[in-house]
Structure formats: C-alpha cells, structure tokens
Design a protein around this motif. Structure first.
Motif, PDB file in Angstrom:
ATOM      1  N   LYS A   1      -0.938  35.635  35.525  1.00  0.00           N
ATOM      2  CA  LYS A   1      -2.131  35.496  34.691  1.00  0.00           C
ATOM      3  C   LYS A   1      -2.694  36.844  34.246  1.00  0.00           C
ATOM      4  O   LYS A   1      -2.986  37.063  33.073  1.00  0.00           O
TER       5      LYS A   1
ATOM      6  N   GLN B   1      -9.993  30.040  25.542  1.00  0.00           N
ATOM      7  CA  GLN B   1      -8.683  29.972  24.904  1.00  0.00           C
ATOM      8  C   GLN B   1      -8.784  29.508  23.451  1.00  0.00           C
ATOM      9  O   GLN B   1      -8.123  30.052  22.571  1.00  0.00           O
TER      10      GLN B   1
ATOM     11  N   HIS C   1      -7.385  31.491  30.100  1.00  0.00           N
ATOM     12  CA  HIS C   1      -8.709  32.047  29.848  1.00  0.00           C
ATOM     13  C   HIS C   1      -9.639  30.913  29.417  1.00  0.00           C
ATOM     14  O   HIS C   1      -9.233  30.034  28.657  1.00  0.00           O
TER      15      HIS C   1
ATOM     16  N   LEU D   1      -2.865  38.424  30.299  1.00  0.00           N
ATOM     17  CA  LEU D   1      -4.135  38.793  29.677  1.00  0.00           C
ATOM     18  C   LEU D   1      -4.158  40.264  29.266  1.00  0.00           C
ATOM     19  O   LEU D   1      -4.612  40.609  28.177  1.00  0.00           O
TER      20      LEU D   1
END
Length: 120
Positions: free
Chosen positions: A80, A30, A27, A84
């Motif tokens: 990913k 982060q 992200h 998330l």
C-alpha cells in the motif's frame, strides 16, 4: 517547440498507468483521485492541441518529435505505501513537466501577439 511536444508525448503511457492505478489505490479519496487523473489527461490533451496548432504555424522543424522513453513500467508497487508513494511521485513529475509546457505556451502566445512583456 519540438522538445515540448516530445516531453508531452512521453507522458502518454505514464498517464495511462496513473489512470489504471488510480482505481486500485488504497486511499479513502480514491474517487477524487480518479477524477483528478482524468483532469490531468484532459489537460494533457489541451496542451497537445495547443502545441500542435503552434507547431503547424512554425513549420516542419518544430514538428519533429524525439523519443523520450518511460522506463517506469506499469507496476506501482506491491504494498500500500509503495503504491501511494509511486503514484504521488508520478503525479508530481507530470505536474512539473506540464507546468513547463504551459509556461512555454504562454511565452510563445505573448511573443506571437507582441504584447508588452509586463502584461503577460
């Protein structure tokens, strides 16, 4: 009281998982996410301290803890998107549970000081 303490204790491992996972999140923000996780850990510590103080004043019955296991493991997902989503889900659960504990502490504080309910 004991349920609130048990609930907070149950978050010890998931917060560690969040802390470890925040460093590897794909992200752009982060660093901000990692600092927010540290804030959550500090908030958890503050809540734990508040509950410990209150439970010591209330006697041995309020000091018992129930084991509430975390079954999520430390794997946040392989891709990913799943990392998330799982990270966000765990954060939202912690926020909800910590809000419950915080509200409980506020009610106890009002009752302990015998303040008028409308001012709490």
């Amino acid at each position: 009281m004991s349920l609130a303490r048990s609930l907070l204790q149950a978050w010890a491992h998931p917060l560690l998982v969040l802390s470890q996972a925040s460093g590897a999140l794909p992200h752009p923000a982060q660093g901000v996410i990692s600092s927010k996780v540290l804030e959550l850990q500090d908030h958890s510590s503050s809540l734990r301290d508040g509950l410990d103080i209150l439970s010591s004043k209330m006697g041995p019955a309020s000091q018992s803890l129930s084991f509430l296991p975390y079954r999520g493991g430390s794997d946040m997902g392989q891709d990913k998107t799943s990392r998330l989503v799982n990270f966000h889900f765990l954060l939202s659960c912690f926020r909800r549970d910590s809000h419950k504990i915080d509200s409980f502490l506020k009610v106890l504080r009002c009752r302990a000081t015998k303040t008028r309910p409308e001012s709490c």
